[in-house]
Design an enzyme around this catalytic site. Structure first.
Site, PDB file in Angstrom:
ATOM      1  N   HIS A 185      16.114  -2.638  23.957  1.00 11.15           N
ATOM      2  CA  HIS A 185      14.352  -2.963  23.034  1.00 11.15           C
ATOM      3  C   HIS A 185      13.958  -3.125  22.315  1.00 11.15           C
ATOM      4  O   HIS A 185      13.044  -3.406  22.085  1.00 11.15           O
ATOM      5  CB  HIS A 185      13.587  -2.239  24.417  1.00 11.15           C
ATOM      6  CG  HIS A 185      14.227  -2.152  25.653  1.00 11.15           C
ATOM      7  ND1 HIS A 185      14.139  -3.069  26.670  1.00 11.15           N
ATOM      8  CD2 HIS A 185      14.428  -1.171  26.511  1.00 11.15           C
ATOM      9  CE1 HIS A 185      13.698  -2.372  27.793  1.00 11.15           C
ATOM     10  NE2 HIS A 185      14.859  -1.491  27.863  1.00 11.15           N
ATOM     11  N   ASN A 241      -9.367  28.068   1.870  1.00 12.19           N
ATOM     12  CA  ASN A 241      -8.144  27.410   2.424  1.00 12.19           C
ATOM     13  C   ASN A 241      -9.190  26.195   3.811  1.00 12.19           C
ATOM     14  O   ASN A 241      -9.884  27.319   4.623  1.00 12.19           O
ATOM     15  CB  ASN A 241      -7.306  28.715   3.550  1.00 12.19           C
ATOM     16  CG  ASN A 241      -6.243  27.804   4.360  1.00 12.19           C
ATOM     17  OD1 ASN A 241      -5.361  26.809   4.205  1.00 12.19           O
ATOM     18  ND2 ASN A 241      -6.195  28.505   5.574  1.00 12.19           N
ATOM     19  N   GLY A 242      -8.447  25.210   4.043  1.00 16.90           N
ATOM     20  CA  GLY A 242      -9.180  24.544   4.307  1.00 16.90           C
ATOM     21  C   GLY A 242      -9.627  23.006   3.840  1.00 16.90           C
ATOM     22  O   GLY A 242      -8.676  22.700   2.562  1.00 16.90           O
ATOM     23  N   TRP A 283      -1.876  24.183  -1.445  1.00 20.62           N
ATOM     24  CA  TRP A 283      -1.081  23.306  -0.310  1.00 20.62           C
ATOM     25  C   TRP A 283      -1.743  22.025  -1.290  1.00 20.62           C
ATOM     26  O   TRP A 283      -2.752  21.970  -0.177  1.00 20.62           O
ATOM     27  CB  TRP A 283      -0.284  23.723   0.658  1.00 20.62           C
ATOM     28  CG  TRP A 283       0.734  22.154   1.143  1.00 20.62           C
ATOM     29  CD1 TRP A 283       1.900  22.327   1.199  1.00 20.62           C
ATOM     30  CD2 TRP A 283      -0.037  21.694   1.972  1.00 20.62           C
ATOM     31  NE1 TRP A 283       2.609  21.033   1.939  1.00 20.62           N
ATOM     32  CE2 TRP A 283       1.186  20.887   2.646  1.00 20.62           C
ATOM     33  CE3 TRP A 283      -0.852  20.688   2.564  1.00 20.62           C
ATOM     34  CZ2 TRP A 283       1.624  19.625   3.066  1.00 20.62           C
ATOM     35  CZ3 TRP A 283      -0.721  19.658   3.498  1.00 20.62           C
ATOM     36  CH2 TRP A 283       0.102  19.224   4.330  1.00 20.62           C
ATOM     37  N   GLU A 296      13.217  16.289   7.251  1.00 17.50           N
ATOM     38  CA  GLU A 296      12.569  16.743   6.820  1.00 17.50           C
ATOM     39  C   GLU A 296      12.933  17.794   5.961  1.00 17.50           C
ATOM     40  O   GLU A 296      12.256  18.016   4.534  1.00 17.50           O
ATOM     41  CB  GLU A 296      12.412  18.341   8.193  1.00 17.50           C
ATOM     42  CG  GLU A 296      10.961  19.000   8.329  1.00 17.50           C
ATOM     43  CD  GLU A 296      10.390  19.965   9.010  1.00 17.50           C
ATOM     44  OE1 GLU A 296      12.049  20.382  10.374  1.00 17.50           O
ATOM     45  OE2 GLU A 296       9.379  20.454   9.234  1.00 17.50           O
ATOM     46  N   GLU A 298      14.424  16.570  18.363  1.00 15.40           N
ATOM     47  CA  GLU A 298      14.519  17.341  17.382  1.00 15.40           C
ATOM     48  C   GLU A 298      15.852  17.453  16.147  1.00 15.40           C
ATOM     49  O   GLU A 298      15.144  17.772  14.644  1.00 15.40           O
ATOM     50  CB  GLU A 298      14.547  19.500  18.264  1.00 15.40           C
ATOM     51  CG  GLU A 298      14.597  20.225  17.380  1.00 15.40           C
ATOM     52  CD  GLU A 298      13.272  19.946  16.135  1.00 15.40           C
ATOM     53  OE1 GLU A 298      12.117  19.643  16.454  1.00 15.40           O
ATOM     54  OE2 GLU A 298      13.877  21.408  15.588  1.00 15.40           O
ATOM     55  N   LYS A 333      14.209  17.467  12.052  1.00 13.86           N
ATOM     56  CA  LYS A 333      15.081  18.150  11.187  1.00 13.86           C
ATOM     57  C   LYS A 333      15.577  17.604   9.603  1.00 13.86           C
ATOM     58  O   LYS A 333      15.526  17.853   8.991  1.00 13.86           O
ATOM     59  CB  LYS A 333      16.182  18.820  11.815  1.00 13.86           C
ATOM     60  CG  LYS A 333      16.074  20.905  11.228  1.00 13.86           C
ATOM     61  CD  LYS A 333      15.213  21.619  12.115  1.00 13.86           C
ATOM     62  CE  LYS A 333      13.897  21.090  11.804  1.00 13.86           C
ATOM     63  NZ  LYS A 333      12.906  21.977  12.809  1.00 13.86           N
ATOM     64  N   LYS A 365       5.277  26.191   6.265  1.00 11.50           N
ATOM     65  CA  LYS A 365       5.177  26.636   7.518  1.00 11.50           C
ATOM     66  C   LYS A 365       4.485  26.327   8.203  1.00 11.50           C
ATOM     67  O   LYS A 365       4.487  26.570   9.101  1.00 11.50           O
ATOM     68  CB  LYS A 365       5.995  28.275   6.791  1.00 11.50           C
ATOM     69  CG  LYS A 365       6.684  29.221   7.778  1.00 11.50           C
ATOM     70  CD  LYS A 365       7.950  28.151   8.245  1.00 11.50           C
ATOM     71  CE  LYS A 365       8.335  29.116   9.690  1.00 11.50           C
ATOM     72  NZ  LYS A 365       9.254  27.757  10.273  1.00 11.50           N
ATOM     73  N   CYS A 397      -2.409  26.554   2.074  1.00  9.28           N
ATOM     74  CA  CYS A 397      -3.291  27.735   1.611  1.00  9.28           C
ATOM     75  C   CYS A 397      -3.075  29.645   1.715  1.00  9.28           C
ATOM     76  O   CYS A 397      -3.536  29.296   3.013  1.00  9.28           O
ATOM     77  CB  CYS A 397      -4.614  27.125   1.002  1.00  9.28           C
ATOM     78  SG  CYS A 397      -5.074  24.958   0.251  1.00  9.28           S
ATOM     79  N   ARG A 442       3.745  29.603   3.755  1.00  9.44           N
ATOM     80  CA  ARG A 442       3.242  28.886   3.888  1.00  9.44           C
ATOM     81  C   ARG A 442       2.958  27.257   3.254  1.00  9.44           C
ATOM     82  O   ARG A 442       1.863  26.548   3.336  1.00  9.44           O
ATOM     83  CB  ARG A 442       1.217  29.618   4.043  1.00  9.44           C
ATOM     84  CG  ARG A 442       1.345  30.136   4.370  1.00  9.44           C
ATOM     85  CD  ARG A 442      -0.244  31.460   4.264  1.00  9.44           C
ATOM     86  NE  ARG A 442      -1.628  30.554   4.388  1.00  9.44           N
ATOM     87  CZ  ARG A 442      -2.233  30.569   5.664  1.00  9.44           C
ATOM     88  NH1 ARG A 442      -1.789  31.787   6.768  1.00  9.44           N
ATOM     89  NH2 ARG A 442      -3.324  30.031   6.116  1.00  9.44           N
TER      90      ARG A 442
END
Ligand code: AGP
Length: 593
Positions: free
Chosen positions: A493, A98-99, A72, A477, A470, A474, A588, A2, A27
């Site tokens: 395995h 925000n939180g 968010w 995402e 990575e 990506k 973000k 947020c 954000r």
């Protein structure tokens, strides 16, 4: 997560609030709203973008106070009712947050007993009402905050105003960022300084537990004990988020293509005039440490895996890398003389802020490697080393990852005064450029072939495995394709059971220490029908490899060839028609745990 903006004293705060909300959209958010006072409290909010919000608010707003919020969703779906600002039951308190409030259910039950009811599902609405409940009893907002603060468990930055006083914004903060901007005849608040920089360069950063109020003349702050305090304003070197795509269709592509510049800049800043330029005290503490622990999340954690191995291999310092959110459950600090390196592009990641609190209690010296000067983590750590990567707008981190690995390599070079590290890093720039100039078409072709697949595997060993992690993150995402990254040695395995006809398996073979074993893995997956795409370096390449790049120091894959992984994810997402820069459900800056 947020974003919050607020203004008081402006003739028309609308311009600032909307500009600010746009600047905070890095954000991530799913809905947005504003509130102001004009013959009572007026609220406009909806699911969707800030641009959409602008179409539903009145053109002219006659108010000198306004708060704005991008949400968010955490508690409650992204719906209009759950969108902030929230208005209390008796319409006295209008609040943004925000939180995450951990004990909101208990507080909700308490308020229901007192006759309150709620229109939405958010934890925030509960707090607006909790404040109102006590405010109606003692009629003083500051006294109310003193009563309410100890009742709230969790993280928060709150900004609110009351129907009785349309000239004052109240603020309180714990574990979520909140900054006050001091103007002449007006004052501002925001989640970070960037929305305010066009209006002022005098800021007060609230620390945890602090609260207070701002009106057009004053900013009055109280410490966590409730005593009035004077906080000296600071000025900030805010790097404005450039909304200039410089001709690129997406920020992600622009940022991938900046990797070469980012690496050059890192070298020129941290190895200026042929001398390493890190704080000598930092280097001394690191040299004296008997164990270096790394903490990070997501991409930053992946960078720490590379940095850890480089420190172990090149500097003989034992290291352990931890996923921050996991370490907090078992907060063991390894070694007798430990040192902690935290890696965070944003410097605002809540999981890391939580770890930092624990580490500080254990008196361990800390270094933050970040792209964000003056961030919450930076203020809390003993040392900060900046990435100088330039603002990264795309939610998917690309150039920041390459910068993190490059700077960890430079730090390693500085620790044993080894200039070879600089030469090795400089050599990666040609590799990065040749990928940019010569391999994009081929990568796009691979993207075309995998875009409709449900699953993708990435394989590598050692440094190639870290890059696989990575690459896999990506891809999932931004393309929403399920992907897995495995160390080649682990294949037999268990995961080999998943290899089936036509499954795309992307294999990195760039490390001479692991190349032979990886070639055996190639045969294992090929014989089970996988469609293999091999990324190799010239000296390790074989006929049929999909992408071949010039040789480089094998431990610098994260710098030299991470762009291959980034382009691949980019093209797949693009071909699937997704929002490359703002993937679903992601933000973000992850400012909630
Ligand atoms: C990267 O593409 C991700 N968006 C994510 O994993 C990110 O790296 C993570 O949330 C950590 O963020 P930080 O570096 O700002 O702490």
């Amino acid at each position: 997560m947020c974003g919050i903006v607020g203004a008081v004293g402006f003739i028309s705060p609308k311009e600032y609030v909307f500009k600010g909300l746009k600047m905070l959209d890095y954000r991530g958010y799913d809905s947005a709203g504003i509130a102001y006072a004009d013959n009572g409290i007026k609220i406009y909010k909806d699911v969707g973008s800030v641009e959409h919000l602008l179409t539903i608010v009145p053109e002219t707003i006659n108010s000198n106070i306004m708060i704005g919020h991008t949400r968010w969703a955490t508690h409650g779906a992204p719906t209009k009712l759950n969108t902030h600002p929230h208005l209390s039951f008796h319409k006295h308190i209008c609040l943004v947050h925000n939180g995450v409030i951990e004990n909101f259910k208990e507080l909700r039950s308490f308020l229901i007993e007192k006759g309150y009811s709620f229109y939405g599902e958010t934890d925030t609405e509960i707090i607006a009402n909790l404040i109102e409940y006590y405010y109606l009893q003692n009629e003083d907002v500051i006294e109310t905050i003193k009563v309410v603060k100890p009742l709230i468990k969790g993280s928060y930055a709150f900004v609110f105003f009351t129907s009785d006083d349309p000239n004052t914004l109240y603020v309180l903060k714990k574990a979520s960022p909140l900054v006050i901007g001091l103007g002449k005849g007006f004052n501002l608040v925001a989640s970070d300084a960037s929305p305010m920089i066009d209006y002022t360069n005098e800021f007060i950063e609230l620390d945890d537990g602090e609260f207070g109020y701002v009106n057009k003349e004053d900013a009055v702050i109280f410490n966590k004990k409730g005593q009035k305090i004077i906080k000296d304003p600071i000025s900030k070197d805010v790097e404005l988020i450039s909304h200039d795509l410089k001709g690129y269709p997406h920020y992600m592509l622009k940022e991938i293509e900046e990797i070469d510049e980012v690496v050059k800049r890192a070298i020129s800043i941290y190895h200026e005039d042929n001398e390493y330029q890190f704080d000598s005290k930092l280097l001394k503490e690191l040299r004296e440490a008997d164990h270096v622990m790394f903490l990070g999340c997501g991409t930053s954690y992946h960078a720490s895996l590379v940095g850890g191995r480089i420190l172990e291999n090149c500097n003989n310092i034992p290291t352990t890398e931890y996923i921050a959110s996991e370490w907090a459950y078992h907060p063991v600090v390894p070694g007798k003389k430990p040192f902690a390196i935290l890696i965070s592009q944003s410097g605002e990641t809540a999981d890391l802020i939580h770890c930092l609190k624990i580490i500080k209690e254990k008196n361990v010296p800390t270094l933050l490697i970040t792209n964000t000067a003056g961030s919450t983590l930076s203020r809390g750590c003993t040392y900060t080393v900046l990435l100088h990567a330039g603002v990264e707008v795309s939610v998917a981190s690309t150039k920041a990852y390459a910068a993190q690995v490059a700077i960890l390599a430079l730090l390693s070079g500085a620790l044993n005064k080894n200039d070879k590290m600089v030469m090795d890093l400089k050599a990666t720039i040609d590799v990065i450029d040749s990928i940019k100039n010569n391999l994009k078409k081929q990568i796009e072709q691979i993207a075309e072939e995998i875009k409709d697949k449900d699953h993708v595997f990435f394989l590598g060993r050692s440094f190639d495995y870290f890059l696989s992690l990575e690459a896999s993150l990506k891809l999932k995402e931004i393309s929403y394709i399920h992907s897995e990254a495995y160390p080649g040695g682990e294949l037999k395995h268990g995961p080999i059971a998943l290899i089936s006809e036509g499954l795309p398996v992307i294999i990195f073979i760039t490390d001479p220490n692991t190349a032979n074993s990886m070639r055996s893995n190639v045969e294992e997956v090929k014989s089970r029908g996988a469609k293999v795409y091999i990324v190799s370096t010239k000296s390790l390449s074989k006929k049929g490899d999909a992408l071949v790049v010039d040789d480089y120091a094998y431990f610098l894959s994260g710098v030299a060839i991470s762009s291959i992984a980034f382009y691949l994810a980019y093209y797949v997402s693009l071909k699937k028609g997704y929002n490359v820069d703002k993937p679903r459900n992601l933000a973000k800056s992850v400012t909630v745990e």
